[in-house]
Design a protein around this motif. Sequence first.
Motif, PDB file in Angstrom:
ATOM      1  N   THR A   4       0.834  -1.198   0.000  1.00 48.12           N
ATOM      2  CA  THR A   4       0.000   0.000   0.000  1.00 48.12           C
ATOM      3  C   THR A   4       0.871   1.251   0.000  1.00 48.12           C
ATOM      4  OG1 THR A   4      -1.769  -1.178   1.153  1.00 48.12           O
ATOM      5  CG2 THR A   4      -1.838   1.227   1.239  1.00 48.12           C
ATOM      6  N   ASP A  35       2.279   1.659  -3.421  1.00 51.68           N
ATOM      7  CA  ASP A  35       1.236   2.171  -4.312  1.00 51.68           C
ATOM      8  C   ASP A  35       1.072   3.683  -4.140  1.00 51.68           C
ATOM      9  OD1 ASP A  35       0.803  -0.398  -5.220  1.00 51.68           O
ATOM     10  OD2 ASP A  35      -1.153  -0.624  -4.243  1.00 51.68           O
ATOM     11  N   ALA A  56      -5.423   1.760   7.186  1.00 49.19           N
ATOM     12  CA  ALA A  56      -5.128   1.155   5.890  1.00 49.19           C
ATOM     13  C   ALA A  56      -6.287   1.301   4.908  1.00 49.19           C
ATOM     14  CB  ALA A  56      -4.777  -0.318   6.070  1.00 49.19           C
ATOM     15  N   ARG A 104      -6.076   3.291   1.363  1.00 47.19           N
ATOM     16  CA  ARG A 104      -6.374   2.633   0.079  1.00 47.19           C
ATOM     17  C   ARG A 104      -7.422   3.428  -0.686  1.00 47.19           C
ATOM     18  NH1 ARG A 104      -4.233   0.743  -3.888  1.00 47.19           N
ATOM     19  NH2 ARG A 104      -2.860  -0.332  -2.496  1.00 47.19           N
TER      20      ARG A 104
END
Length: 121
Positions: free
Chosen positions: A17, A20, A57, A61
């Motif tokens: 993550t 990303d 998280a 995201r």
Amino acid sequence: MDRPEREASAARLDPRTIRDLVSMLREAQGWRLTDGKWQEVGRLVEDAEKALAGGDAAALRRSIDTLEVAGEVRITRIGAASTPQPVPPPIRDRLNRLVHQLSPPSGGHAGGAAGDRPSRR
């Protein structure tokens, strides 16, 4: 949030993550968007920073996915009120600072070996 705090929060999150996010922030530095879209990007980056600070998280995201959708559009309407511009300096500085804070000191990608490319959703 300073670098040690951000690193501690990021360490609790999935390395993929974080990769990303760093990849998306780097990509955004090359976008050409209207002023309104850049304001939206600024809000999304702020949301990502808050998610990082809280170790959330799911929120992180969502911020990454929404940032990706907010990105560069290939088609510009004829007669559009605002023409696409490169990243404004305040947003560019924020993107650079966040990338720097999330990237390991060695210069590799956060959470992985140099050259790793995160998969897109």
